[in-house]
Design an enzyme around this catalytic site. Structure first.
Site, short mmCIF file in Angstrom:
data_model
loop_
_atom_site.label_atom_id
_atom_site.label_comp_id
_atom_site.label_asym_id
_atom_site.label_seq_id
_atom_site.Cartn_x
_atom_site.Cartn_y
_atom_site.Cartn_z
N GLY A 6 39.94 36.73 40.55
CA GLY A 6 40.52 37.98 40.07
C GLY A 6 41.86 38.22 40.74
N ASP A 32 42.02 33.31 38.12
CA ASP A 32 41.76 34.46 37.25
C ASP A 32 41.49 33.93 35.84
OD1 ASP A 32 42.78 37.76 37.66
OD2 ASP A 32 42.14 37.02 35.70
N ASP A 50 36.64 31.20 34.97
CA ASP A 50 35.75 32.26 34.49
C ASP A 50 34.59 32.33 35.48
OD1 ASP A 50 33.75 32.84 31.45
OD2 ASP A 50 33.85 33.85 33.40
N TYR A 140 29.66 51.40 36.41
CA TYR A 140 30.44 50.77 37.48
C TYR A 140 29.80 51.08 38.83
CZ TYR A 140 34.53 50.23 40.57
OH TYR A 140 35.39 49.90 41.59
C1 VAH Z 1 38.05 53.25 39.52
N1 VAH Z 1 39.96 52.58 40.88
O1 VAH Z 1 38.65 54.26 39.25
C2 VAH Z 1 38.51 52.45 40.73
C3 VAH Z 1 37.84 52.95 41.99
C4 VAH Z 1 37.14 54.96 43.35
C5 VAH Z 1 37.85 54.47 42.13
O2 VAH Z 1 36.56 52.45 42.11
O3 VAH Z 1 37.12 52.87 38.85
#
Ligand code: VAH
Length: 308
Positions: A6, A32, A50, A140
């Protein structure tokens, strides 16, 4: 030798350049999915990779005599909410591929970033502790929290020396951000200079933990250079520098660009930001390996505008 996965991302470009300066260009292999970033050209070896292809990654680690891996590839919070299962799959499988190869090839060290996004609405909002209720509200955040558990597992069961930092929102000018909720704090500089106006996708008093990229890069290197016995956290260290709101950074920019005006049009990213802490307690990182930030809001704004 070090492999950066990355390397063309917002953190990857700067981390690659910083590590090459310390260890020599030839000793840091950048990789990357995308083609080589302009700033990396001519500074050291670059390969297309990848990270979801475990066999390809394994061959690359052997062929290039890799002994350390920095895994920066991930789908960030805002993009992740548009494609939950893809984000989960990429963020988790990439980490598991790296951890398992680190175990099989007995790699020296692995670095993998977590985020303050692991904290959710039920975590304390101010000075969020290292150990507290963690109920991430975004895919996330879920993937970063699960990843932290896997890092601790591979360290405890197989002795993999994997280290991690819960980055706050990161602000930089060298490489574009990749779909985060904190990206407003980068866009605002470009719009202030180009249009003297910025419409912010978060509301004016949305306080978030933030950090200037030079501090984040230095923290990463200091953590990775610490002796093993200094590391007491094998999930991921809280890391802090400052907190500010859109109106605060807007007012700071106005000191340099008097004509700058700002308005607000919160979108789906407001809910993501509202689920996160306002400030972070990083006393464990300060105690274990001497963490200390150098940039506050005025110093960062001045440096960003000078470079842009
Ligand atoms: C995001 N820049 O916004 C990242 C980060 C705390 C924010 O994890 O997803």
């Amino acid at each position: 030798k070090i492999l950066i996965i990355g390397a063309c991302g917002q953190i990857g470009v700067e981390l690659t350049l910083a590590l090459r300066k310390i260890y020599g260009g030839a000793n840091v292999v950048a990789s990357d999915l995308r083609e080589e970033h302009e700033l990396l050209k001519g500074t050291g070896p670059y390969v297309s990779l990848d990270v979801m292809n475990k066999e390809m990654l394994h061959v690359l680690v052997i062929r290039h005599n890799i002994t350390q891996v920095y895994l920066l590839a991930a789908i960030l919070s805002a993009t992740g909410e548009k494609n939950p299962l893809l984000a989960w799959h990429i963020n988790m499988q990439s980490l598991l591929n790296v951890l398992d190869i680190a175990k099989e090839e007995n790699l020296d060290k692995v670095y993998w970033p977590s985020s303050i996004a692991v904290f959710g609405p039920n975590s304390p909002k101010e000075n969020t502790p290292q150990h507290t209720t963690i109920e991430p509200a975004t895919v996330y955040g879920i993937s970063k929290f699960a990843g932290e558990r896997w890092c601790e597992y591979y360290h405890r069961h197989y002795g993999v020396d994997v280290r991690s930092l819960r980055y706050p929102g990161l602000i930089s000018y060298k490489s574009a951000p990749g779909g985060g909720t904190t990206d407003y704090a980068i866009e605002i500089f470009h719009d202030a200079l180009e249009h003297k106006q910025y419409t912010c996708f978060l509301s004016e008093n949305t306080y978030l933990p933030m950090m200037y990229m030079p501090d984040a890069i230095r923290a990463t290197i200091e953590l990775m250079e610490a002796d093993q016995q200094q590391i007491s956290v094998r999930s991921s260290y809280n890391l802090g520098a400052m907190s500010f709101s859109p109106s605060e950074i807007g007012n700071e920019i106005k000191k340099h660009v008097p004509a700058f005006v700002m308005d607000y049009a919160p979108d789906y990213r407001q809910q993501i930001a509202d689920s996160w802490p306002k400030s972070i307690d990083d006393s464990q990182a300060r105690a274990d390996w001497g963490w200390k930030p150098e940039y506050d809001l005025p110093k960062m704004v001045k440096d960003m505008l000078e470079h842009l």
